[in-house]
Design an enzyme around this catalytic site. Structure first.
Site, PDB file in Angstrom:
ATOM      1  N   GLU A  73     -10.454 136.365 -31.915  1.00 51.52           N
ATOM      2  CA  GLU A  73     -11.698 137.053 -31.862  1.00 51.52           C
ATOM      3  C   GLU A  73     -11.563 138.489 -32.563  1.00 51.52           C
ATOM      4  O   GLU A  73     -12.403 138.732 -33.682  1.00 51.52           O
ATOM      5  CB  GLU A  73     -12.500 137.198 -30.811  1.00 51.52           C
ATOM      6  CG  GLU A  73     -13.025 135.754 -29.965  1.00 51.52           C
ATOM      7  CD  GLU A  73     -13.853 135.215 -30.607  1.00 51.52           C
ATOM      8  OE1 GLU A  73     -14.366 133.976 -30.156  1.00 51.52           O
ATOM      9  OE2 GLU A  73     -14.535 135.591 -31.638  1.00 51.52           O
ATOM     10  N   ARG A  84     -13.159 138.948 -36.357  1.00 50.26           N
ATOM     11  CA  ARG A  84     -14.388 139.756 -36.643  1.00 50.26           C
ATOM     12  C   ARG A  84     -14.178 141.253 -36.949  1.00 50.26           C
ATOM     13  O   ARG A  84     -14.915 141.760 -37.914  1.00 50.26           O
ATOM     14  CB  ARG A  84     -15.002 139.739 -35.325  1.00 50.26           C
ATOM     15  CG  ARG A  84     -15.555 138.563 -34.424  1.00 50.26           C
ATOM     16  CD  ARG A  84     -15.999 138.838 -33.199  1.00 50.26           C
ATOM     17  NE  ARG A  84     -16.221 137.523 -32.491  1.00 50.26           N
ATOM     18  CZ  ARG A  84     -17.741 137.084 -32.180  1.00 50.26           C
ATOM     19  NH1 ARG A  84     -18.433 137.799 -32.543  1.00 50.26           N
ATOM     20  NH2 ARG A  84     -17.751 136.057 -31.411  1.00 50.26           N
ATOM     21  N   ASP A 104     -11.059 123.852 -34.888  1.00 56.05           N
ATOM     22  CA  ASP A 104     -11.861 123.748 -35.994  1.00 56.05           C
ATOM     23  C   ASP A 104     -11.319 124.514 -37.340  1.00 56.05           C
ATOM     24  O   ASP A 104     -11.046 124.173 -38.216  1.00 56.05           O
ATOM     25  CB  ASP A 104     -13.223 124.242 -35.839  1.00 56.05           C
ATOM     26  CG  ASP A 104     -13.607 125.365 -35.317  1.00 56.05           C
ATOM     27  OD1 ASP A 104     -12.616 126.255 -34.745  1.00 56.05           O
ATOM     28  OD2 ASP A 104     -14.382 126.015 -34.560  1.00 56.05           O
ATOM     29  N   GLU A 106     -22.817 127.045 -38.455  1.00 59.97           N
ATOM     30  CA  GLU A 106     -22.117 125.979 -39.166  1.00 59.97           C
ATOM     31  C   GLU A 106     -23.012 125.065 -40.007  1.00 59.97           C
ATOM     32  O   GLU A 106     -22.440 124.798 -40.825  1.00 59.97           O
ATOM     33  CB  GLU A 106     -21.370 125.298 -38.148  1.00 59.97           C
ATOM     34  CG  GLU A 106     -19.993 126.080 -37.527  1.00 59.97           C
ATOM     35  CD  GLU A 106     -20.440 127.074 -36.379  1.00 59.97           C
ATOM     36  OE1 GLU A 106     -19.868 128.110 -36.299  1.00 59.97           O
ATOM     37  OE2 GLU A 106     -21.836 126.656 -36.025  1.00 59.97           O
ATOM     38  N   THR A 141     -13.491 132.487 -41.529  1.00 57.58           N
ATOM     39  CA  THR A 141     -14.311 131.718 -40.533  1.00 57.58           C
ATOM     40  C   THR A 141     -15.607 132.495 -39.692  1.00 57.58           C
ATOM     41  O   THR A 141     -16.279 131.999 -39.042  1.00 57.58           O
ATOM     42  CB  THR A 141     -13.540 131.236 -39.719  1.00 57.58           C
ATOM     43  OG1 THR A 141     -13.989 130.127 -38.841  1.00 57.58           O
ATOM     44  CG2 THR A 141     -13.080 132.371 -38.428  1.00 57.58           C
TER      45      THR A 141
END
Length: 759
Positions: free
Chosen positions: A388, A392, A524, A655, A741
């Protein structure tokens, strides 16, 4: 547990037996009664007062967030608000004890009230007279009074605990230098132009409560209780000189040293002034020059009305965050507070930087940039998720650098990755999921049984490679690529079809820990980054190893996990476990549609990829359009091709609109803009409140109810994809940029070297 107290039950003599042979209590002595009443009055009260003492706040932390832990007592083990159920339990235990005491002293209704005790042939029969009954009644009255007092005390303490809980979140921010609840408005404000185009000023604010978007901040000095208003940096009491914060880690950096904080006139690279021009934002000059590969995207033109509606939504959402939660990781709109889910690193600020830049929201971007320069640091006793934090914060800072050219962002990146580096200290080079940013302690969560997670160790490569390319320090690229090369060499040992990877890998032994495969949660972005690192590297021959692994995975996915839906032209992606398909599809899995489109050009299966992508994207659209709210659930299940709601909630995920965006950029088919606009208007109807945008509890209901979080990825991804689909094809030209992502745009830089697939 709760109140513990000794009983003062009267002792029966050896011959004190009822006709049935059971012990019968005799009348307690006056001293015993007094002792019992005193104990009832004092014991429970003192116990509850001990429980009401605020818990000690230390450096320890426990599991409870995406990173596996929450520091500074944010967990259920340390927050004072969690004492409320404990106090309630104490009260229940006490009332039960009181009832048992009074019952023991109570007389059966069949006994005579005016008789004396007498012996019988079968033992002792207990009778009492009126004076004994009065004494017992007085005892019960005393107990009742003490019980009422205790109930009032519990109520008072509960209220006090709730009030103190409202102030608890300020403590870690005050310790770490990040804004607390009393000083989180307009932090890092810079002059420039306001949203209406009017020039900013350096004059002092005239009102103490500055409106959202104003060129100024409110800063309270706790020691002198004075308040200073300026148009830029916080100042010390009685001084007009901006207060500079010198973060020690910056002095140790070996990469860009010319780090200057912005002057109060906001003189730094900024978005183009004319945001209504066709070539708004980054305008594709590099792509048009032919220095990067051309993937044959469609040429599309701006829809100004719809694009600007999305821009207004971003302004509205970010202004709410600035007003109520500036510097916190995320906004809780319903309670008008911030929360720190990622260690207080200002996740929403950093996730929003590139979105604000692309949309031309200059005021908001200026303030966000200044907050990063002056307030963001990483020397925190916090157990961070490496994944994360990378997607980010590292990704957001690199994107902000690539858009603006501001080298301050690179310096912050280098500081952060050095705090993350201890996570890579394993025998295989596969990193742990979690690392303490201050102490360097790394580990995996207990729920993974010591294993590292596929999507977490496989979603660092874009950011680390980009950092090496921009700083000249190859260490970060080597760390990231060694992970993929290690996995490539053991990919035949998975126990799953070749190209499909299990979710868990032991970082010490290098062994796969299960056979569960998912293109949704925990799997994913591994597949996403196999493709995007290839695109990021310019699709060159040196990057062939990445592309080969991705193609291998796509063939296995389409052959084993892609199934037709009930409606013509729809497909879904199932999961895989124990040698069979599991017919469940996460909203997260909708990214597959966009991924297939992005990787289709140059593949010998290009037509097939685009066709499958269109069918998956249509299924994701139907996840929205079939619900009463027009909003999709978190996941769906399939039985006989029919779709059924699984997780009924929605947390503003991007998504589906991501897949629709890529399909539109590939085909130019206007139906994708129609779908996007319907989705956006439904989100605006259901997400928006006066104090921020929130997710939904039940998408199946016309009145779905709100959760209390504005996700940082809603601003980083969801609104950005909506904005880009209504913009022209040169706004983030997909030949020049690749989105990580978290939808942070990173410049394509052709490469002539890679450590993956060289044998």
């Amino acid at each position: 547990r709760g109140v513990s107290r000794a009983r003062t039950t009267p002792t029966c003599g050896s011959d004190s037996r009822s006709p049935f042979g059971t012990p019968v209590p005799q009348r307690p002595t006056p001293a015993a009664r007094s002792a019992r009443i005193a104990h009832l009055a004092d014991g429970p009260s003192s116990s509850i007062m001990l429980l009401s003492t605020p818990p000690r706040r230390g450096g320890g932390s426990i599991k409870g967030n995406p990173g596996g832990s929450i520091a500074y007592g944010k967990s259920a083990m340390t927050r004072p608000a969690k004492l409320v159920p404990i106090l309630a339990l104490v009260a229940v235990v006490f009332f039960v004890a009181v009832y048992r005491e009074s019952a023991m002293l109570e007389l059966p209704s069949t006994r005579s009230a005016d008789a004396r005790p007498r012996e019988t042939g079968g033992g002792v029969h207990l009778n009492t007279d009126k004076w004994q009954l009065r004494e017992l009644e007085q005892t019960q009255e005393s107990i009742a009074k003490e019980t009422a007092k205790l109930a009032q005390e519990v109520q008072r303490l509960s209220k006090s605990v709730r009030e103190s809980a409202e102030r608890v979140d300020a403590i870690p921010e005050l310790l770490d230098g990040t804004p607390g609840p009393t000083d989180r408005r307009e932090l890092g404000a810079a002059a420039g132009t306001n949203d209406d185009g009017a020039p900013g000023t350096n004059t002092q604010a005239k009102a103490p409560d500055l409106p959202a978007g104003a060129d100024g901040i409110k800063w309270s000095d706790e020691k002198t209780a004075s308040t200073t208003y300026t148009s830029h940096y916080p100042t010390t009491a009685g001084s007009t000189t901006p207060m500079k914060i010198d973060w020690a880690p910056l002095a140790e950096l070996t990469a860009p040293q010319n780090i200057e904080r912005m002057s109060s006139d906001g003189d730094f690279p900024r978005p183009e002034t004319n945001t209504l021009a066709r070539n708004s934002g980054p305008n594709g000059e590099v792509a048009h020059s032919g220095t990067v590969p051309n993937a044959k995207w469609a040429t599309v033109y701006v829809d100004e009305e719809k694009r600007d509606a999305v821009r207004d939504a971003m302004r509205d959402a970010y202004n709410a965050y600035e007003t109520y939660a500036m510097g916190y990781d995320e906004l809780q709109p319903l309670t008008k507070r911030g929360k720190n889910a990622f260690g207080g690193l200002g996740a929403t600020v950093i996730d929003s930087l590139d979105t604000l830049w692309i949309m031309g929201l200059k005021d908001q971007y200026s303030r966000a940039r200044n907050w990063v320069a002056d307030r963001l640091h990483f020397d925190r006793n916090y157990e961070a998720s490496v994944f994360e934090t990378t997607i980010r914060v590292v990704g957001g800072l690199i994107a902000a650098h690539d858009l603006s050219g501001d080298e301050m962002y690179l310096a912050k990146c280098l500081d952060l990755v050095r705090h993350l580096k201890p996570a890579f200290s394993t025998e295989t080079g596969i990193p742990y999921n979690i690392v303490n940013l201050k102490k360097g302690w790394a580990k995996n969560p207990t729920w993974s049984r010591g294993a590292s997670t596929l999507a977490e160790f496989g979603t660092l490569q874009m950011e680390y490679i980009a950092l090496s390319e921009r700083t000249g320090d190859d260490e970060w690229r080597q760390l990231a690529e060694s992970i993929v090369e290690t996995v490539r060499k053991i990919r035949t040992q998975t126990g799953t079809p070749l190209g499909l990877y299990p979710l868990y890998l032991n970082p010490h032994r290098g062994t796969w820990e299960n056979t569960h495969v998912s293109f949704g949660a925990m799997g994913d972005s591994w597949y996403e980054y196999l493709l995007k690192v290839w695109v990021q590297g310019g699709r060159t021959k040196a990057m062939k190893g990445w592309h080969d692994m991705w193609e291998e995975s796509m063939r296995a996915m389409i052959d084993k996990l892609v199934f037709d839906g009930e409606e013509e032209g729809t497909k879904y992606v199932a999961e895989y476990n124990a040698n069979h398909a599991v017919h469940k599809m996460d909203h997260l899995t909708c990214f597959v549609g966009g991924m297939l489109v992005l990787g289709s050009h140059g593949s010998d299966r290009e037509d097939e990829y685009v066709k499958v992508a269109a069918a998956i994207t249509k299924m994701c659209w139907r996840m929205y359009s079939t619900q009463p709210t027009g909003i999709a659930p978190e996941f769906v299940n399939f039985q006989d091709k029919k779709m059924h709601v699984g997780g009924k909630f929605n947390i503003q995920r991007p998504e589906a609109i991501e897949a629709i965006f890529y399909m539109y950029r590939k085909t130019g088919d206007p139906v994708y803009r129609e779908w996007a606009w319907e989705m956006f208007t439904n989100m605006r109807r259901h997400y928006r409140t006066e104090t921020g945008w929130v997710g939904l509890k039940d998408v199946r209901s016309p009145n779905p109810g709100h959760d209390n979080t504005m996700q940082s990825f809603f601003l980083a991804e969801t609104l950005k994809y909506f904005y880009l689909i209504f913009s022209d094809s040169d706004t983030i030209n997909l030949d020049e940029w690749v989105l990580n992502t978290e939808a942070h745009p990173i410049r394509v830089m052709p490469r002539d070297k890679s450590d993956v697939g060289t044998d």
